[in-house]
Design an enzyme around this catalytic site. Structure first.
Site, PDB file in Angstrom:
ATOM      1  CE1 TYR A 138      -2.985   3.099   0.723  1.00 25.84           C
ATOM      2  CE2 TYR A 138      -3.780   1.964   2.671  1.00 25.84           C
ATOM      3  CZ  TYR A 138      -3.850   3.019   1.792  1.00 25.84           C
ATOM      4  OH  TYR A 138      -4.798   4.013   1.990  1.00 25.84           O
ATOM      5  CE  LYS A 167      -5.796   2.673  -1.784  1.00 24.75           C
ATOM      6  NZ  LYS A 167      -6.111   3.260  -0.474  1.00 24.75           N
TER       7      LYS A 167
END
Length: 298
Positions: A138, A167
């Site tokens: 992330y 992400k």
């Protein structure tokens, strides 16, 4: 490794909290059903929109458990389990695996500036503990301070088959392009900027983790579904609406406008977790007017 690859619109869910600062797990369940019924393709609890770093370890586990339980396999659920504390990150990631989540996503350690070796060792330590469980990096340097580089992502993918995606919430579209070129085609790249969903999907992105989708999933889902159906014009109109919606939410203090807008839709998500603040009555009135002007459903 067999796993449910994330594709489409993944709602970055808020965490309902009462005015007394207690989790409202009943509303977590209601929000889960609402979002699935509105067509989202996955759920992402305890991230930035979900105030994960403000919750205790026990609270994060409770949110994860109720979300997985209520989703009941209808859509993938990936839990944000990142922490500045490696022991907590491993504990939360192991817990996510044990309750039947479809994966975990981890921000890098924050506060201290770290080098690439430190970052690699952090993700390696988690990945070794759950070799059978999908993990997503992330990248959100604006909040964490430590940016994940394409070189680090490529290295981790080469070492660990359970590190399956990223992400990217860097807000820099070139980062998405660089990540895409650094990894293999089967690596899952998820856009974390709601304004760039349309463009990233056209360039091979798997999907998006979208904060706006926790309140108004309809136009965000429409971007993906319209592109999938070959209707670029409709998809672009939906993206333009989401850009306007994102700008409205970002003009207020963190998290509060999402929860207030959900209240307008009949879901009492409560207030932000302390020390974040709720909207004032004047801000709430203005927010409603702005959303009504966009013609969004209530």
């Amino acid at each position: 490794m067999n796993y449910r690859k994330l594709e489409g619109i993944i709602a970055a869910t808020v965490t309902p909290v009462t005015e007394e600062g207690q989790l409202n797990l009943e509303v977590v369940a209601r929000l889960t059903h609402f979002l699935i019924e509105k067509g989202v393709h996955g759920l992402f609890p305890c991230g930035s929109t979900g105030e994960g770093v403000l919750l205790t370890t026990v609270e994060r586990k409770q949110v994860a458990e109720i979300t997985v339980k209520e989703a009941a396999g209808r859509v993938p659920v990936v839990i944000h389990t990142g922490s500045i504390n490696l022991t907590e990150a491993i504990e939360l990631t192991t817990h996510a695996r044990d309750i039947g989540a479809d994966g975990a996503a981890l921000i890098p350690p924050y506060y201290y500036s770290i080098d690439e070796i430190t970052m690699l060792n952090y993700y390696r330590a988690v990945a070794r503990q759950v070799p059978d469980f999908p993990l997503y990096i992330y990248n959100i340097p604006g909040n964490v301070k430590n940016a994940v580089s394409p070189k680090v992502v490529a290295q981790l993918q080469s070492e660990f088959p359970n590190i399956v995606g990223i992400k990217d919430s860097s807000m820099d579209f070139m980062n998405f392009i660089n990540f895409r070129q650094a990894v293999t085609e089967d690596f899952c790249i998820l856009m974390g900027n709601d304004a760039q969903i349309y463009a990233s999907l056209l360039m091979g992105c798997s999907g998006a983790v979208a904060a706006t989708a926790t309140v108004f999933p309809e136009p965000v889902v429409e971007i993906y579904e319209s592109l999938k159906a070959g209707d670029r014009e409709r998809a672009l109109r939906a993206q333009d609406l989401v850009i306007k919606l994102r700008a409205i939410f970002r003009s207020y203090t963190h998290v509060a406008p999402y929860k207030k807008a959900l209240e307008f839709r009949g879901i009492d998500a409560g207030v932000p977790h302390s020390p974040l603040r709720p909207l004032t009555s004047e801000e709430s009135r203005k927010l409603r007017e702005q959303l009504e002007d966009l013609g969004l459903p209530f």
